[in-house]
Design a protein around this motif. Sequence first.
Motif, short mmCIF file in Angstrom:
data_model
loop_
_atom_site.label_atom_id
_atom_site.label_comp_id
_atom_site.label_asym_id
_atom_site.label_seq_id
_atom_site.Cartn_x
_atom_site.Cartn_y
_atom_site.Cartn_z
N MET A 148 -2.13 4.65 -4.38
CA MET A 148 -3.56 4.83 -4.61
C MET A 148 -4.35 4.02 -3.58
O MET A 148 -3.93 2.93 -3.19
CB MET A 148 -3.86 4.28 -6.02
N PRO A 149 -5.48 4.54 -3.09
CA PRO A 149 -6.29 3.72 -2.17
C PRO A 149 -6.85 2.48 -2.87
O PRO A 149 -6.94 2.45 -4.10
CB PRO A 149 -7.45 4.66 -1.79
N GLU A 150 -7.23 1.48 -2.07
CA GLU A 150 -7.86 0.28 -2.63
C GLU A 150 -9.38 0.43 -2.68
O GLU A 150 -9.94 1.22 -1.92
CB GLU A 150 -7.54 -0.94 -1.76
N PRO A 151 -10.03 -0.35 -3.54
CA PRO A 151 -11.50 -0.31 -3.58
C PRO A 151 -12.08 -0.82 -2.25
O PRO A 151 -11.46 -1.62 -1.55
CB PRO A 151 -11.87 -1.28 -4.71
N ILE A 152 -13.27 -0.35 -1.92
CA ILE A 152 -13.97 -0.76 -0.69
C ILE A 152 -15.42 -1.06 -1.05
O ILE A 152 -16.04 -0.30 -1.79
CB ILE A 152 -13.95 0.37 0.36
N LEU A 153 -15.94 -2.18 -0.53
CA LEU A 153 -17.38 -2.44 -0.59
C LEU A 153 -17.77 -2.93 0.79
O LEU A 153 -17.25 -3.96 1.26
CB LEU A 153 -17.71 -3.48 -1.65
#
Length: 266
Positions: A148-153
Motif C-alpha cells: 500500500m502507498p504511504e500517506p503524503i502531506l
Amino acid sequence: MSQRAFPVATGRVPPGAIGHNRGVVRPNYAFMPPEGVLVSRLPQYQATIARILAAPVLGAAFAQYVLEIAPGGGTTAPFAEEGIQQFFYGLTGEATFAMAGDAPKPLAAGNFAYLPPGTPFSLRNETAETVRVLALRKRYERAPGLAMPEPILSHQDEVPMTNHTGMEGRGFQFLLPYGDMRFDFEMNLMWFKPGVCFPAVETHVMEHGLYMLEGQGLYLLGADWHEIWARDFIWMGGYCPQQFYPTGQDDACYLLYKNVNRDIAL
Ligand code: UGY
Ligand code: MN
C-alpha cells in the motif's frame, strides 16, 4: 388563486438565469461551471458545504468535491473509510489537517495530502475565514505483490516542475510519485503558456477530473469547444477526445486527476 406571505427577501435572479448555461453533461464528459453546482452536506463534516463535482451517477469511477469549510467547521471526529483513498488540495484559506494520529499541520493553498485506504484524518477550519479545499475519494485497486502507498502531506512548491514532452511552454508537477505502481491515480498540476496546446487531440482509456486553477482557454471535449476559466470543472470519461488551447495573456494551470498503473478489469 391563493396568495401566501413569503419571507421578505431583496435578492434578484441575474440576467440569463433562465436559459444561459455554460454547463454540459454528456455520456462521457461533463463541463461544470461553479454557479450551477448546488450545496450538499455530508455527515462526517459539520459547518461544511460540499460541492460535488464528480460522482458515479455522472459516469465517474471516483468522487470529487470542493469543500467550503466555515470557521469552526470540518470533520466532527477522525474519519476513515475501508478501501477508499482520500486526496486533498488547499485552494484558499488555511485548514488544519491531521492524519493517522499525527500532530495537526496547516493545509493552506498549494498544500496537498494523500491518504491510503482506511487512514483516519481530520480536516478543520480553526481560522476566522472560510477555507476551500478540493477533495477526491477513490476506491483503491490492489495489485498483486504491491504494498500500500504511504500517506503524503506536502506542498506543490516542494514538487519539481518537469516536462517530459520536450514541447516548449509546458510544465508538469506530479503531486504523487510518478511511475510508482503502488499508486492507482495521479494528481498533476498541468501548466501551459498562452497558445500552447497538446501535440495532438488525446483519446485515451484513462478518465480525468479537471479543476481549473489559473488562466483561461478553450477546451475540446468530444467534438465541441468550451471556454474555461478558474473554478470550472470538467469530468472526462475514458476515450473522450480532448484538447486544451490556452488563451489570454497569463499562464494557465489545472489540477488533473488521472487513473493509471492498473490493467483493464475484464
Ligand atoms: O496526461 C494527460 O492525460 C493530459 N495531457 N490530459 C489532459 O490534460 N486533458
Ligand atoms: Mn488526458
